[in-house]
Design an enzyme around this catalytic site. Structure first.
Site, PDB file in Angstrom:
ATOM      1  N   CYS A   3      16.984  34.702  29.822  1.00 25.38           N
ATOM      2  CA  CYS A   3      17.132  36.298  30.334  1.00 25.38           C
ATOM      3  C   CYS A   3      18.485  36.256  31.173  1.00 25.38           C
ATOM      4  O   CYS A   3      18.470  35.529  32.074  1.00 25.38           O
ATOM      5  CB  CYS A   3      16.061  36.672  30.892  1.00 25.38           C
ATOM      6  N   CYS A   6      17.851  37.031  34.647  1.00 26.31           N
ATOM      7  CA  CYS A   6      16.916  36.041  35.376  1.00 26.31           C
ATOM      8  C   CYS A   6      17.920  34.684  36.039  1.00 26.31           C
ATOM      9  O   CYS A   6      17.904  34.094  36.956  1.00 26.31           O
ATOM     10  CB  CYS A   6      15.832  35.492  34.621  1.00 26.31           C
ATOM     11  N   ASP A  29      28.809  44.960  38.309  1.00 31.11           N
ATOM     12  CA  ASP A  29      28.979  45.100  36.974  1.00 31.11           C
ATOM     13  C   ASP A  29      30.296  44.356  36.398  1.00 31.11           C
ATOM     14  O   ASP A  29      31.197  44.637  36.979  1.00 31.11           O
ATOM     15  CB  ASP A  29      28.546  46.273  36.321  1.00 31.11           C
ATOM     16  N   GLY A  91      20.206  53.001  25.024  1.00 36.05           N
ATOM     17  CA  GLY A  91      21.453  52.118  25.353  1.00 36.05           C
ATOM     18  C   GLY A  91      21.244  50.677  26.209  1.00 36.05           C
ATOM     19  O   GLY A  91      22.280  50.283  26.672  1.00 36.05           O
ATOM     20  N   HIS A  98      16.852  47.028  34.719  1.00 35.33           N
ATOM     21  CA  HIS A  98      18.050  47.195  35.620  1.00 35.33           C
ATOM     22  C   HIS A  98      18.523  48.520  36.006  1.00 35.33           C
ATOM     23  O   HIS A  98      18.432  49.481  35.031  1.00 35.33           O
ATOM     24  CB  HIS A  98      19.088  46.333  35.283  1.00 35.33           C
TER      25      HIS A  98
HETATM   26  P1  5GP Z   1      22.611  48.169  29.956  1.00 31.12           P
HETATM   27  O1  5GP Z   1      23.718  48.536  28.844  1.00 31.12           O
HETATM   28  O2  5GP Z   1      21.583  47.288  29.550  1.00 31.12           O
HETATM   29  O3  5GP Z   1      22.057  49.407  30.451  1.00 31.12           O
HETATM   30  O4  5GP Z   1      23.426  47.278  31.145  1.00 31.12           O
HETATM   31  C1  5GP Z   1      23.988  46.310  30.723  1.00 31.12           C
HETATM   32  C2  5GP Z   1      25.043  46.023  31.989  1.00 31.12           C
HETATM   33  O5  5GP Z   1      25.245  44.691  32.305  1.00 31.12           O
HETATM   34  C3  5GP Z   1      26.278  46.374  31.376  1.00 31.12           C
HETATM   35  O6  5GP Z   1      26.951  47.281  32.214  1.00 31.12           O
HETATM   36  C4  5GP Z   1      27.265  45.274  31.369  1.00 31.12           C
HETATM   37  O7  5GP Z   1      28.685  45.399  31.638  1.00 31.12           O
HETATM   38  C5  5GP Z   1      26.332  44.438  32.476  1.00 31.12           C
HETATM   39  N1  5GP Z   1      26.523  43.116  32.235  1.00 31.12           N
HETATM   40  C6  5GP Z   1      26.500  42.453  30.906  1.00 31.12           C
HETATM   41  N2  5GP Z   1      26.459  41.135  31.144  1.00 31.12           N
HETATM   42  C7  5GP Z   1      26.919  40.832  32.374  1.00 31.12           C
HETATM   43  C8  5GP Z   1      27.217  39.491  33.064  1.00 31.12           C
HETATM   44  O8  5GP Z   1      27.256  38.359  32.792  1.00 31.12           O
HETATM   45  N3  5GP Z   1      27.694  39.531  34.251  1.00 31.12           N
HETATM   46  C9  5GP Z   1      27.612  41.013  35.235  1.00 31.12           C
HETATM   47  N4  5GP Z   1      27.903  41.014  36.367  1.00 31.12           N
HETATM   48  N5  5GP Z   1      27.289  42.069  34.230  1.00 31.12           N
HETATM   49  C10 5GP Z   1      26.809  42.087  32.971  1.00 31.12           C
HETATM   50 ZN    ZN Z   2      14.910  38.641  33.401  1.00 30.84          ZN
END
Ligand code: 5GP
Ligand code: ZN
Length: 112
Positions: A3, A6, A29, A91, A98
């Site tokens: 994950c 994680c 982010d 999405g 999160h």
């Molecule tokens: P979701 O689209 O699942 O609601 O949000 C996932 C968020 O995690 C996205 O805004 C994406 O930019 C962020 N994200 C994805 N991978 C990483 C990473 O490796 N590091 C950080 N800091 N943010 C990440």
């Molecule tokens: Zn996790």
């Protein structure tokens, strides 16, 4: 466990820490959608909002306690938005619950 978030909590993948306590970790982010964009997560792995139950809901409360602290820490006195994307149509792209904390711009409503 395979994950991404994680691994970020464990420090195996680097992140820019915004806040941490016993239950919660918050980090910038990687693809910010606002001048301030943090991801706030419970350290314990919960897949999505759809998996919140009586046993783990206190961790969501801890997330929101942390958000109120981050707001003061980061001087977000003009307000902010908390977003949870849940599941495919919501999405969600990372399968560890999160909460996006977005601030420092005039956010539109409805989000679309
Ligand atoms: P979701 O689209 O699942 O609601 O949000 C996932 C968020 O995690 C996205 O805004 C994406 O930019 C962020 N994200 C994805 N991978 C990483 C990473 O490796 N590091 C950080 N800091 N943010 C990440
Ligand atoms: Zn996790």
């Amino acid at each position: 466990m395979d994950c991404l978030f994680c691994k970020i909590v464990a420090g195996d993948i680097p992140s820019t820490k915004v806040y941490e306590d016993e239950y919660v970790y918050a980090f910038k982010d990687i693809d910010p959608q606002a001048p301030f964009h943090a991801i706030v997560i419970p350290k314990e792995h919960i897949v999505s909002a759809d998996m919140i139950n009586e046993q783990n809901s206190h961790l969501v409360a801890k997330v929101f306690e942390a958000i109120a602290k981050i707001s003061k820490q980061e001087n977000l006195e003009n307000g902010y938005r908390v977003v949870n994307n849940c599941g495919k149509d919501g999405g969600q792209t990372v399968g560890h619950i999160h909460f996006h904390l977005l601030a420092r711009r005039n956010l539109q409503w409805p989000p679309g």
